[in-house]
Design a protein around this motif. Structure first.
Motif, PDB file in Angstrom:
ATOM      1  N   ARG A   1      66.289  26.467  71.606  1.00 32.25           N
ATOM      2  CA  ARG A   1      66.380  26.268  70.228  1.00 32.25           C
ATOM      3  C   ARG A   1      67.228  27.290  69.360  1.00 32.25           C
ATOM      4  NH1 ARG A   1      66.459  21.557  70.160  1.00 32.25           N
ATOM      5  NH2 ARG A   1      67.111  22.076  72.363  1.00 32.25           N
ATOM      6  N   ARG A   2      67.716  27.129  68.397  1.00 31.66           N
ATOM      7  CA  ARG A   2      68.499  27.982  67.412  1.00 31.66           C
ATOM      8  C   ARG A   2      67.541  28.459  66.384  1.00 31.66           C
ATOM      9  NH1 ARG A   2      73.785  28.384  68.143  1.00 31.66           N
ATOM     10  NH2 ARG A   2      74.005  29.240  66.071  1.00 31.66           N
ATOM     11  N   ASN A   3      66.660  27.718  65.834  1.00 33.85           N
ATOM     12  CA  ASN A   3      65.641  28.044  64.822  1.00 33.85           C
ATOM     13  C   ASN A   3      64.540  28.241  65.340  1.00 33.85           C
ATOM     14  OD1 ASN A   3      64.340  27.712  62.421  1.00 33.85           O
ATOM     15  ND2 ASN A   3      65.335  26.018  61.408  1.00 33.85           N
ATOM     16  N   ALA A   4      64.025  29.322  64.736  1.00 37.69           N
ATOM     17  CA  ALA A   4      62.908  30.000  65.162  1.00 37.69           C
ATOM     18  C   ALA A   4      61.452  29.131  65.054  1.00 37.69           C
ATOM     19  CB  ALA A   4      62.522  31.253  64.562  1.00 37.69           C
ATOM     20  N   VAL A   5      61.708  28.344  63.796  1.00 34.55           N
ATOM     21  CA  VAL A   5      60.540  27.528  63.533  1.00 34.55           C
ATOM     22  C   VAL A   5      60.252  26.141  64.819  1.00 34.55           C
ATOM     23  CG1 VAL A   5      59.387  26.180  61.885  1.00 34.55           C
ATOM     24  CG2 VAL A   5      60.586  28.062  61.139  1.00 34.55           C
ATOM     25  N   HIS A   6      61.490  25.773  64.937  1.00 34.25           N
ATOM     26  CA  HIS A   6      61.430  24.915  66.385  1.00 34.25           C
ATOM     27  C   HIS A   6      60.999  25.267  67.597  1.00 34.25           C
ATOM     28  CE1 HIS A   6      65.025  22.829  63.670  1.00 34.25           C
ATOM     29  NE2 HIS A   6      63.818  22.895  62.956  1.00 34.25           N
ATOM     30  N   ALA A   7      61.476  26.518  67.709  1.00 33.31           N
ATOM     31  CA  ALA A   7      61.067  27.159  68.915  1.00 33.31           C
ATOM     32  C   ALA A   7      59.465  27.302  69.039  1.00 33.31           C
ATOM     33  CB  ALA A   7      61.685  28.513  69.220  1.00 33.31           C
ATOM     34  N   LEU A   8      58.748  27.571  67.799  1.00 29.67           N
ATOM     35  CA  LEU A   8      57.583  27.860  67.750  1.00 29.67           C
ATOM     36  C   LEU A   8      56.882  26.435  67.897  1.00 29.67           C
ATOM     37  CD1 LEU A   8      56.811  30.280  64.948  1.00 29.67           C
ATOM     38  CD2 LEU A   8      56.196  30.481  67.374  1.00 29.67           C
ATOM     39  N   LEU A   9      57.332  25.623  67.693  1.00 25.41           N
ATOM     40  CA  LEU A   9      56.452  24.287  67.602  1.00 25.41           C
ATOM     41  C   LEU A   9      56.518  24.114  69.341  1.00 25.41           C
ATOM     42  CD1 LEU A   9      58.046  21.929  64.987  1.00 25.41           C
ATOM     43  CD2 LEU A   9      55.614  22.549  65.428  1.00 25.41           C
TER      44      LEU A   9
ATOM     45  N   LEU B   1      57.010  26.017  71.343  1.00 23.91           N
ATOM     46  CA  LEU B   1      55.830  27.067  72.444  1.00 23.91           C
ATOM     47  C   LEU B   1      54.348  26.538  72.216  1.00 23.91           C
ATOM     48  CD1 LEU B   1      55.882  29.471  74.056  1.00 23.91           C
ATOM     49  CD2 LEU B   1      55.745  31.193  72.061  1.00 23.91           C
ATOM     50  N   VAL B   2      53.936  26.180  70.943  1.00 25.25           N
ATOM     51  CA  VAL B   2      52.589  25.842  70.851  1.00 25.25           C
ATOM     52  C   VAL B   2      52.320  24.697  71.860  1.00 25.25           C
ATOM     53  CG1 VAL B   2      50.898  24.830  69.421  1.00 25.25           C
ATOM     54  CG2 VAL B   2      52.318  26.495  68.515  1.00 25.25           C
ATOM     55  N   VAL B   3      53.439  23.507  71.919  1.00 23.63           N
ATOM     56  CA  VAL B   3      52.846  22.502  72.795  1.00 23.63           C
ATOM     57  C   VAL B   3      53.010  23.025  74.390  1.00 23.63           C
ATOM     58  CG1 VAL B   3      53.949  20.478  73.711  1.00 23.63           C
ATOM     59  CG2 VAL B   3      54.172  21.019  71.231  1.00 23.63           C
ATOM     60  N   SER B   4      53.870  24.070  74.650  1.00 28.68           N
ATOM     61  CA  SER B   4      53.748  24.568  76.014  1.00 28.68           C
ATOM     62  C   SER B   4      52.407  25.266  76.339  1.00 28.68           C
ATOM     63  CB  SER B   4      55.046  25.570  76.085  1.00 28.68           C
ATOM     64  OG  SER B   4      54.858  26.208  77.179  1.00 28.68           O
ATOM     65  N   LEU B   5      52.045  26.028  75.150  1.00 29.11           N
ATOM     66  CA  LEU B   5      50.879  26.932  75.625  1.00 29.11           C
ATOM     67  C   LEU B   5      49.727  25.737  75.639  1.00 29.11           C
ATOM     68  CD1 LEU B   5      51.127  29.851  73.097  1.00 29.11           C
ATOM     69  CD2 LEU B   5      51.354  29.752  75.505  1.00 29.11           C
ATOM     70  N   LEU B   6      49.452  24.569  74.850  1.00 26.08           N
ATOM     71  CA  LEU B   6      48.532  23.749  74.893  1.00 26.08           C
ATOM     72  C   LEU B   6      48.585  23.101  76.440  1.00 26.08           C
ATOM     73  CD1 LEU B   6      48.661  21.985  71.380  1.00 26.08           C
ATOM     74  CD2 LEU B   6      46.973  23.522  72.359  1.00 26.08           C
ATOM     75  N   ALA B   7      49.763  22.713  76.861  1.00 24.21           N
ATOM     76  CA  ALA B   7      49.913  22.341  78.299  1.00 24.21           C
ATOM     77  C   ALA B   7      49.324  23.250  79.164  1.00 24.21           C
ATOM     78  CB  ALA B   7      51.487  21.724  78.483  1.00 24.21           C
TER      79      ALA B   7
ATOM     80  N   ILE C   1      42.657  29.306  71.499  1.00 24.18           N
ATOM     81  CA  ILE C   1      42.269  29.943  70.067  1.00 24.18           C
ATOM     82  C   ILE C   1      43.425  30.971  70.059  1.00 24.18           C
ATOM     83  CG2 ILE C   1      40.378  30.990  69.093  1.00 24.18           C
ATOM     84  CD1 ILE C   1      38.644  29.412  70.850  1.00 24.18           C
ATOM     85  N   ILE C   2      43.422  31.936  71.010  1.00 21.79           N
ATOM     86  CA  ILE C   2      44.011  33.191  70.903  1.00 21.79           C
ATOM     87  C   ILE C   2      45.876  33.084  70.913  1.00 21.79           C
ATOM     88  CG2 ILE C   2      44.393  35.346  71.446  1.00 21.79           C
ATOM     89  CD1 ILE C   2      41.536  35.526  72.230  1.00 21.79           C
ATOM     90  N   TYR C   3      46.232  32.349  71.944  1.00 20.23           N
ATOM     91  CA  TYR C   3      47.521  32.134  71.990  1.00 20.23           C
ATOM     92  C   TYR C   3      48.114  31.210  71.038  1.00 20.23           C
ATOM     93  CZ  TYR C   3      49.658  35.003  75.611  1.00 20.23           C
ATOM     94  OH  TYR C   3      50.456  36.133  76.327  1.00 20.23           O
ATOM     95  N   ALA C   4      47.808  30.084  71.358  1.00 14.71           N
ATOM     96  CA  ALA C   4      48.404  28.874  70.311  1.00 14.71           C
ATOM     97  C   ALA C   4      47.799  29.067  68.905  1.00 14.71           C
ATOM     98  CB  ALA C   4      47.952  27.376  70.804  1.00 14.71           C
TER      99      ALA C   4
ATOM    100  N   MET D   1      50.737  32.706  67.385  1.00 10.88           N
ATOM    101  CA  MET D   1      51.551  31.938  66.976  1.00 10.88           C
ATOM    102  C   MET D   1      51.572  32.007  65.581  1.00 10.88           C
ATOM    103  SD  MET D   1      53.443  30.896  69.310  1.00 10.88           S
ATOM    104  CE  MET D   1      52.876  32.228  70.450  1.00 10.88           C
ATOM    105  N   VAL D   2      50.463  32.090  64.607  1.00 15.77           N
ATOM    106  CA  VAL D   2      50.323  32.329  63.610  1.00 15.77           C
ATOM    107  C   VAL D   2      50.930  33.567  63.036  1.00 15.77           C
ATOM    108  CG1 VAL D   2      48.759  32.554  61.478  1.00 15.77           C
ATOM    109  CG2 VAL D   2      48.313  30.752  63.169  1.00 15.77           C
ATOM    110  N   LEU D   3      50.831  34.566  63.926  1.00 11.86           N
ATOM    111  CA  LEU D   3      51.475  35.776  63.348  1.00 11.86           C
ATOM    112  C   LEU D   3      52.911  35.636  63.320  1.00 11.86           C
ATOM    113  CD1 LEU D   3      49.868  38.708  65.645  1.00 11.86           C
ATOM    114  CD2 LEU D   3      49.934  38.612  62.980  1.00 11.86           C
TER     115      LEU D   3
END
Lengths: 119, 164
Positions: free
Chosen positions: B22-30, B32-38, B57-60, B64-66
């Protein structure tokens, strides 16, 4: 044994790790580099979990907990550094920032080339 | 179970590929959250339920909130999340949701891992043979706290707002 074969778990962990490594090597935005380091740490933790599940020992999960706290501490310091760099240079491009002739830590802000191509 | 595992692994890998492209960091974060849940689902399937919950709880959650906070402070450079942005993460997340529904509705049809490591075992190991490592981790977290505070104070001076 568990119905998930051991090798497949390690395979997924390895693929995720390599993806994170590729991201670290390819991307130039510091925020993305930190994100990819997180991916790599997470893949290493998954490998620990797979190994722990393979032998039915708790050590894998213990190691994952240590890895988690290490990742939390690392990301706190790393993000603070990124914010500091951004406040000073208004740019997160690692090529533009690490030009090699940065003055150590003085206030000399040698912002020679500010806006490189952002990745 | 193997199907569940394969689906989670595919979702994790696909989401991670999307993160690093991704180019946009917000999209990449979205993504990454899905990847961590998987990955959390994979851990759950491996019989590590406690660590799967920690991952969510901690990663996703926390880490990610940080990242979201930092992106917010840096400022939306090439702006925000449009409806088209949501489609990829939503599709991947729906796959994970389908797995969840299948596991819950399937009940006993889903085979359990043979050797499940319970949270009790983890706790006993953590405060038994690994006690020294726990203490060292406490030092590490303290060092991270002090370091982040120090850097944050310099950041406040740099940005000229001393309040926060």
């Amino acid at each position: 044994m568990a119905s998930v074969p051991f090798e497949y778990g390690l395979l997924v962990a390895g693929v995720l790790f390599v993806l994170g490594l590729a991201g670290v090597l390819v991307r130039r935005n510091l925020l993305f580099i930190l994100l990819c380091v997180e991916i790599m740490l997470n893949a290493a933790g998954l490998a620990f979990i797979v190994a722990g599940a393979r032998w039915g020992q708790a050590d894998g999960q213990v190691m994952f907990i240590f890895l988690l706290s290490m990742a939390a501490a690392e990301v706190a310091v790393g993000l603070a550094l990124i914010l500091l760099l951004y406040g000073r240079h208004k740019d997160l491009d690692s090529d533009a920032l690490g030009g090699g002739n940065e003055p150590g830590r003085g206030e000399g802000r040698g912002l020679a080339r500010g806006g490189g191509a952002r990745s | 179970m193997n199907l569940l595992y394969a689906a989670s692994a595919c979702v994790a890998i696909a989401a991670t590929v999307m993160v690093i492209t991704r180019r946009n960091a917000v999209h990449a974060l979205l993504y990454l959250v899905v990847s961590l849940l998987a990955v959390a689902i994979i851990m759950f399937l491996l019989g590590a339920a406690f660590v799967a919950a920690l991952e969510v709880i901690i990663y996703a959650g926390a880490i990610m909130v940080l990242f979201v906070f930092v992106i917010m402070l840096i400022g939306p450079r090439n702006d925000v999340v449009t409806p088209a942005t949501w489609i990829g993460p939503v599709v991947l997340g729906l796959i994970l949701l389908a797995e969840l529904v299948y596991v819950i509705a399937g009940g006993s049809a889903v085979p359990r891992p043979v050797k499940e490591v319970t949270p009790r075992q983890v706790g006993v190991a953590l405060l038994g043979p690994y006690l020294i490592a726990v203490e060292v981790t406490a030092f590490l977290l303290l060092a991270g706290l002090v370091g982040a505070f120090h850097l944050g104070r310099r950041l406040a001076v740099t940005l000229g707002r001393k309040g926060d």
